[in-house]
Scaffold this active site. Structure first.
Site, mmCIF file in Angstrom:
data_model
loop_
_atom_site.group_PDB
_atom_site.id
_atom_site.type_symbol
_atom_site.label_atom_id
_atom_site.label_comp_id
_atom_site.label_asym_id
_atom_site.label_seq_id
_atom_site.Cartn_x
_atom_site.Cartn_y
_atom_site.Cartn_z
ATOM 1 N N ASP A 12 -2.639 3.590 -6.785
ATOM 2 C CA ASP A 12 -3.949 4.034 -7.261
ATOM 3 C C ASP A 12 -3.860 5.177 -8.259
ATOM 4 O OD1 ASP A 12 -5.077 2.170 -5.445
ATOM 5 O OD2 ASP A 12 -4.685 3.603 -3.846
ATOM 6 N N GLY A 16 -3.828 0.366 -14.086
ATOM 7 C CA GLY A 16 -4.645 -0.624 -14.798
ATOM 8 C C GLY A 16 -5.175 -0.041 -16.097
ATOM 9 N N LYS A 17 -5.568 1.219 -16.027
ATOM 10 C CA LYS A 17 -6.076 1.886 -17.224
ATOM 11 C C LYS A 17 -4.968 2.077 -18.264
ATOM 12 C CE LYS A 17 -7.336 6.365 -18.873
ATOM 13 N NZ LYS A 17 -8.748 6.479 -19.137
ATOM 14 N N HIS A 40 -6.461 -3.300 -8.901
ATOM 15 C CA HIS A 40 -6.629 -2.451 -10.074
ATOM 16 C C HIS A 40 -8.010 -2.686 -10.623
ATOM 17 C CE1 HIS A 40 -2.338 -1.882 -9.975
ATOM 18 N NE2 HIS A 40 -2.224 -3.182 -9.877
ATOM 19 N N THR A 198 5.068 -0.020 1.733
ATOM 20 C CA THR A 198 4.828 -1.453 1.587
ATOM 21 C C THR A 198 6.187 -2.158 1.686
ATOM 22 O OG1 THR A 198 3.646 -3.117 0.283
ATOM 23 C CG2 THR A 198 4.917 -1.475 -0.965
ATOM 24 N N GLY A 262 -11.525 -0.826 0.563
ATOM 25 C CA GLY A 262 -12.707 0.029 0.602
ATOM 26 C C GLY A 262 -12.536 1.297 1.434
ATOM 27 N N ASP A 293 -10.359 14.309 -15.526
ATOM 28 C CA ASP A 293 -11.804 14.585 -15.533
ATOM 29 C C ASP A 293 -12.364 14.780 -14.127
ATOM 30 O OD1 ASP A 293 -11.021 11.699 -15.761
ATOM 31 O OD2 ASP A 293 -13.122 11.399 -15.193
ATOM 32 N N THR A 358 -9.340 11.046 -19.472
ATOM 33 C CA THR A 358 -10.568 11.852 -19.474
ATOM 34 C C THR A 358 -11.771 11.045 -19.004
ATOM 35 O OG1 THR A 358 -10.983 11.245 -21.779
ATOM 36 C CG2 THR A 358 -9.748 13.274 -21.402
HETATM 37 P P1 IMP Z 1 0.784 -3.411 2.913
HETATM 38 O O1 IMP Z 1 1.309 -3.374 1.502
HETATM 39 O O2 IMP Z 1 -0.528 -4.153 3.034
HETATM 40 O O3 IMP Z 1 1.796 -3.876 3.922
HETATM 41 O O4 IMP Z 1 0.440 -1.905 3.332
HETATM 42 C C1 IMP Z 1 1.459 -0.939 3.488
HETATM 43 C C2 IMP Z 1 1.014 0.417 2.982
HETATM 44 O O5 IMP Z 1 0.912 0.388 1.555
HETATM 45 C C3 IMP Z 1 -0.362 0.860 3.470
HETATM 46 O O6 IMP Z 1 -0.358 2.267 3.579
HETATM 47 C C4 IMP Z 1 -1.286 0.435 2.336
HETATM 48 O O7 IMP Z 1 -2.478 1.172 2.324
HETATM 49 C C5 IMP Z 1 -0.397 0.777 1.160
HETATM 50 N N1 IMP Z 1 -0.719 0.018 -0.048
HETATM 51 C C6 IMP Z 1 -0.427 -1.262 -0.313
HETATM 52 N N2 IMP Z 1 -0.849 -1.605 -1.526
HETATM 53 C C7 IMP Z 1 -1.403 -0.509 -2.081
HETATM 54 C C8 IMP Z 1 -1.998 -0.227 -3.352
HETATM 55 O O8 IMP Z 1 -2.078 -1.063 -4.259
HETATM 56 N N3 IMP Z 1 -2.467 1.048 -3.528
HETATM 57 C C9 IMP Z 1 -2.360 1.981 -2.566
HETATM 58 N N4 IMP Z 1 -1.822 1.773 -1.381
HETATM 59 C C10 IMP Z 1 -1.332 0.535 -1.131
HETATM 60 MG MG MG Z 2 -5.187 0.240 -6.017
#
Ligand code: IMP
Ligand code: MG
Length: 383
Positions: A12, A16-17, A40, A198, A262, A293, A358
């Protein structure tokens, strides 16, 4: 030219940006890891499995062998994007080696999480852990090995094929290929905050492996993406976590809620030592700092000052970023607090910050350029 875009935090970061900022010039934009667990926001819409870059009709999109694919969800996503006016079908190529996420993987993901009780990882429940477990136990299924999955994808006008060979041919021919690593380095299976990670490789080395691109054949530019503060969407170690009241202000202003789930994201101050850890691991050439920003107008901002293995790093206050100063920045000087944040990032990582976000659009950036020995920030994208 080969470019790799990698998140330096816990996902996060706004990759994507960054793709939007680079995208119009890319011939290929490639997802190299993960599947529907990623999300994204690009051009006001969400993508999960389809690579960001949908905004640029001239760019081809690919999903590399090291990714996992949930076919019914992918087809729904492509339908939705097409309805929203993005043309995806004829330019999306999926590797026949990507592993298939089955219903059973999703069910197991939920069961595994519930079995962990208090010690939940906080997965996205999209089957990501179990599909990788099966892959490495060699009981998984590659897309090319499943007639039915293959047919339903091809029927939808999406191509299946040899992604590494297409990418190598493109790079050889001097095309622009952008590898986009999903999630963030601190969620990497080897180098992240295990077990709160992950199940894929979230590094530049992992990206090259997945894409089938040899590491030392072509020049490569590595862009590390960091947000001006830290977020984490689930449990696990992070530093500089912000108290709940300030966190809520940043969360709402920055819309820090999971794209896929979410869930409200945890918020921390930017962590210089953590960024160094991730920047060194990935060999980043430059850093794009996103969402500056979001911090504008807050009464206090800070940074975690101490290497990643420092058990007791200090949290250093920085000057608040005044709104008017921020508006005036580029061609004027950067606000002092922002300048200090960037100095810290550059000192810790050894990489220059070249772009500052920004606002949400691909063009909402301050960009650094050097003219001889006179460098400066200007408003707008790279020229
Ligand atoms: P999983 O990838 O669903 O197995 O989740 C494992 C960990 O990675 C958890 O803490 C998820 O919230 C985090 N996670 C997986 N994909 C993303 C992502 O795209 N952005 C942020 N956290 C992620
Ligand atoms: Mg994300």
């Amino acid at each position: 030219m080969l470019t790799v875009v990698v998140g330096l935090q816990w996902g996060d970061e706004g990759k994507g940006k960054v793709i939007s900022g680079l995208g119009s010039r890319a011939d290929w934009i490639v997802r190299v890891n993960g599947g529907p667990n990623a999300g994204h926001t690009v051009g006001g819409t969400k993508v999960h499995q389809v690579p960001p870059g949908i905004e640029w009709p001239g760019s081809k999109l690919a999903i590399a062998p090291g990714s996992v694919v949930d076919v019914p969800k992918l087809l729904d996503e492509v339908d939705r994007l097409e309805r929203e006016g993005f043309d995806v079908r004829d330019r999306l190529l999926i590797s026949d080696r990507a592993h298939l996420i089955r219903t059973t993987h999703r069910v197991r993901d939920v069961e595994d999480e519930e079995g962990r009780g208090e010690a939940q990882i906080g997965t996205t429940r999209t089957g990501n852990g179990p599909v990788h477990a099966d892959k490495y136990a060699r009981v998984g299924t590659q897309l090319g090995q499943d007639e039915e999955a293959r047919r339903s994808i091809e029927k939808a006008g999406i191509l299946i094929g040899n992604v590494p060979s297409a990418l190598r041919a493109a790079v050889s021919a001097g095309k622009d290929v952008v590898l986009m690593v999903a999630h963030g380095t601190m969620l990497d299976i080897n180098h992240g905050t295990y077990p709160y990670v992950t199940s894929s490789h979230v590094t530049v080395a992992g990206a090259l492996d997945s894409a089938g691109i040899p590491p030392d054949k072509w020049p490569m530019k590595i862009i590390g993406v960091a947000k001006a503060y830290t977020t984490r969407v689930a449990p696990g170690f992070m530093r500089g976590e912000v108290g709940s009241i300030d966190a809520q202000v940043i969360r709402d202003k920055g819309n820090e809620y999971g794209t896929t789930t979410g869930r409200p994201r945890r918020i921390g101050w930017i962590d210089w030592g953590q960024l160094r850890y991730a920047a060194e691991l990935n060999g980043v050439d430059e850093i794009w700092l996103t969402k500056a920003d979001t911090l504008v107008g807050l009464p206090v901002i800070a940074a975690v000052n101490g290497t990643w293995d420092d058990p007791d790093p200090s949290v250093q206050a920085l000057q608040a970023i005044d709104e008017e100063d921020f508006e005036r920045a580029g061609p004027g000087p950067l606000p002092a607090g922002l300048q200090a944040m960037i100095k810290g990032i550059e000192a810790y990582t050894g990489a220059p910050v070249m772009v500052i976000g920004t606002g949400p659009g691909g063009n909402d950036v301050l960009t650094y350029s050097a003219w001889g020995w006179v460098g400066g920030w200007h408003r707008g994208p790279l020229r």
